[in-house]
Design an enzyme around this catalytic site. Structure first.
Site, PDB file in Angstrom:
ATOM      1  N   GLU A   1      18.462  35.587  47.033  1.00 30.65           N
ATOM      2  CA  GLU A   1      17.518  34.919  48.003  1.00 30.65           C
ATOM      3  C   GLU A   1      16.321  34.925  46.782  1.00 30.65           C
ATOM      4  O   GLU A   1      16.057  35.754  45.913  1.00 30.65           O
ATOM      5  CB  GLU A   1      16.986  35.919  49.112  1.00 30.65           C
ATOM      6  CG  GLU A   1      18.234  36.417  50.119  1.00 30.65           C
ATOM      7  CD  GLU A   1      18.769  35.063  50.625  1.00 30.65           C
ATOM      8  OE1 GLU A   1      18.251  33.905  50.859  1.00 30.65           O
ATOM      9  OE2 GLU A   1      19.981  35.163  50.706  1.00 30.65           O
TER      10      GLU A   1
ATOM     11  N   LEU B   1      21.839  27.087  48.255  1.00 30.20           N
ATOM     12  CA  LEU B   1      21.249  27.474  46.893  1.00 30.20           C
ATOM     13  C   LEU B   1      21.416  29.077  47.058  1.00 30.20           C
ATOM     14  O   LEU B   1      21.358  29.548  45.707  1.00 30.20           O
ATOM     15  CB  LEU B   1      19.812  27.120  46.672  1.00 30.20           C
ATOM     16  CG  LEU B   1      19.747  25.733  46.463  1.00 30.20           C
ATOM     17  CD1 LEU B   1      18.321  25.195  46.347  1.00 30.20           C
ATOM     18  CD2 LEU B   1      20.679  24.710  45.457  1.00 30.20           C
ATOM     19  N   HIS B   2      21.130  29.708  47.865  1.00 29.50           N
ATOM     20  CA  HIS B   2      21.122  31.253  47.697  1.00 29.50           C
ATOM     21  C   HIS B   2      22.548  31.813  47.303  1.00 29.50           C
ATOM     22  O   HIS B   2      22.720  33.061  46.920  1.00 29.50           O
ATOM     23  CB  HIS B   2      20.800  31.695  49.092  1.00 29.50           C
ATOM     24  CG  HIS B   2      21.774  31.879  50.219  1.00 29.50           C
ATOM     25  ND1 HIS B   2      21.639  32.850  51.175  1.00 29.50           N
ATOM     26  CD2 HIS B   2      22.653  31.287  50.595  1.00 29.50           C
ATOM     27  CE1 HIS B   2      22.676  32.768  51.896  1.00 29.50           C
ATOM     28  NE2 HIS B   2      23.328  31.784  51.723  1.00 29.50           N
ATOM     29  N   ASN B   3      23.669  30.982  47.340  1.00 31.50           N
ATOM     30  CA  ASN B   3      24.846  31.409  46.992  1.00 31.50           C
ATOM     31  C   ASN B   3      25.061  31.361  45.529  1.00 31.50           C
ATOM     32  O   ASN B   3      26.107  31.656  44.936  1.00 31.50           O
ATOM     33  CB  ASN B   3      26.108  30.624  47.661  1.00 31.50           C
ATOM     34  CG  ASN B   3      26.283  30.841  49.039  1.00 31.50           C
ATOM     35  OD1 ASN B   3      25.757  31.935  49.822  1.00 31.50           O
ATOM     36  ND2 ASN B   3      26.423  29.774  49.861  1.00 31.50           N
TER      37      ASN B   3
END
Length: 358
Positions: free
Chosen positions: A322, A262-264
């Site tokens: 993040e 998800l941080h991408n």
């Protein structure tokens, strides 16, 4: 000298955060401007000169190391003195240097961080950092130009692409070991997607051979994975699912693991992906769970490695970021999922366990 495996990650950021008492603002800024850059380049020299391999079989005198490296003896003495201070080597009573636990993590092989050092020092990564002011002004990574993610640029450099894949697999090693220690007695099917997925899946399946594994990856990575899994010591063949989880349905499984996925992505794409995962969990049954692994941002004003990682993401990923736990809770809620538990994992990562909302 005993050094924790993960202290090497802290060494990367040791000069980047003013998190220690200092005598003056000048001293704090000097630690940021000098410490971080110098320590990264020192790690690069340590790896490039092959010092971990030279010391692999036991302590050696500084002059012996210099001779093997064909290096200047005086400079090598100074360099190893610094590496001792950094915790990469220790020094015995005879003045010989040997690898610490942290130094051993830089030996090539599974779980090594030498690939991360190489990727971080690559021209692409270095230029991305140098262009951070431009990135902040234009609102997207200046290094990417017409690309939406650095992966497209990696295809131009086969060596860097290989190094990046090794870096991702190495990064996931400690987390994979921690996940393998969990109880899977009620789990039959396990699906893993995203960063280091192959490594995570292999590690868990070796520890729990009763599981049926599903690797969800892009076509290029999935093709490589099919060959890789044929060589692994697992009781049941791994099903490789060719899927773009933003447009294709995620395969149902008792546990779906998303390691550093998800941080991408931005909030919109993350909600879409999570919605597909939620659909898969509902098809799998009422006990199915999502295990989402990410590095969580701390509360305002607190400096952790997540802060450094978020700045790096800013330089390389147009939508990458993040997030705090509260932000992930909101993403999950909007996608129809509830986080029911969190657990700390190695390498400053957090496991968030979620289920479909009632």
């Amino acid at each position: 000298m005993t050094t924790d495996h993960h202290d090497l990650t802290k060494l990367f950021a040791a000069g980047s955060c003013a998190d220690r008492p200092v005598a003056s603002p000048y001293q704090a800024l000097r630690a940021m401007t000098v410490g971080g850059d110098v320590r990264l380049k020192a790690l690069w020299a340590f790896v490039t000169l092959g010092i971990p391999l030279i010391l692999k079989d036991g302590p050696r005198a500084s002059d012996d190391v210099a001779a093997v490296c064909e290096a200047d003896r005086s400079k090598m003495r100074r360099f190893l003195y610094a590496m001792h201070a950094y915790g990469l080597v220790d020094r015995d009573a005879a003045g010989r240097y040997g690898l610490t636990a942290m130094g051993q993590v830089l030996l090539p092989g599974e779980g090594s961080m030498w690939a991360e050092v190489g990727v971080t020092m690559a021209p692409l990564w270095q230029e991305a950092g140098e262009r951070l002011p431009e990135t902040i002004c234009i609102g997207h990574p200046a290094i990417l130009r017409d690309h939406v993610a650095p992966h497209a640029l990696l295809t131009r450099d086969r060596q860097l692409a290989t190094l990046f894949d090794m870096f991702m697999n190495g990064q996931s090693r400690a987390v994979a070991d921690a996940l393998a220690d969990r109880d899977y007695s009620s789990v039959r099917t396990l699906a893993v997607a995203g960063g280091g997925a192959r490594n995570v899946l292999d590690t868990i399946l070796r520890a729990h051979p009763h599981l049926k594994g599903i690797l969800v990856e892009r076509s290029r990575v999935a093709e490589q994975a099919e060959h890789h899994h044929a060589e692994q010591e697992v009781a049941d063949p791994v099903q490789v699912a060719y899927a773009d989880m933003f447009s294709d349905l995620c395969p149902p499984a008792d546990v779906i693991i998303l390691p550093l996925v998800l941080h991408n992505h931005d909030d919109t794409d993350s909600r879409l992906l999570l919605a597909h995962v939620g659909d898969a969990l509902r098809k799998a049954g009422p006990l199915a769970r999502l295990w989402c692994i990410e590095t969580l941002l701390p509360k305002p004003g607190v400096c952790t490695s997540a802060i450094d990682l978020d700045v790096r993401m800013m330089t390389l990923f147009a939508d990458g970021q993040e997030r705090t736990l509260e932000q992930y809770q909101e993403l999950m809620r909007l996608a129809g999922l509830d986080i029911i538990a969190t657990e700390a994992l190695p390498a400053d990562q957090t496991l968030m366990i979620a289920q479909p909302a009632a």
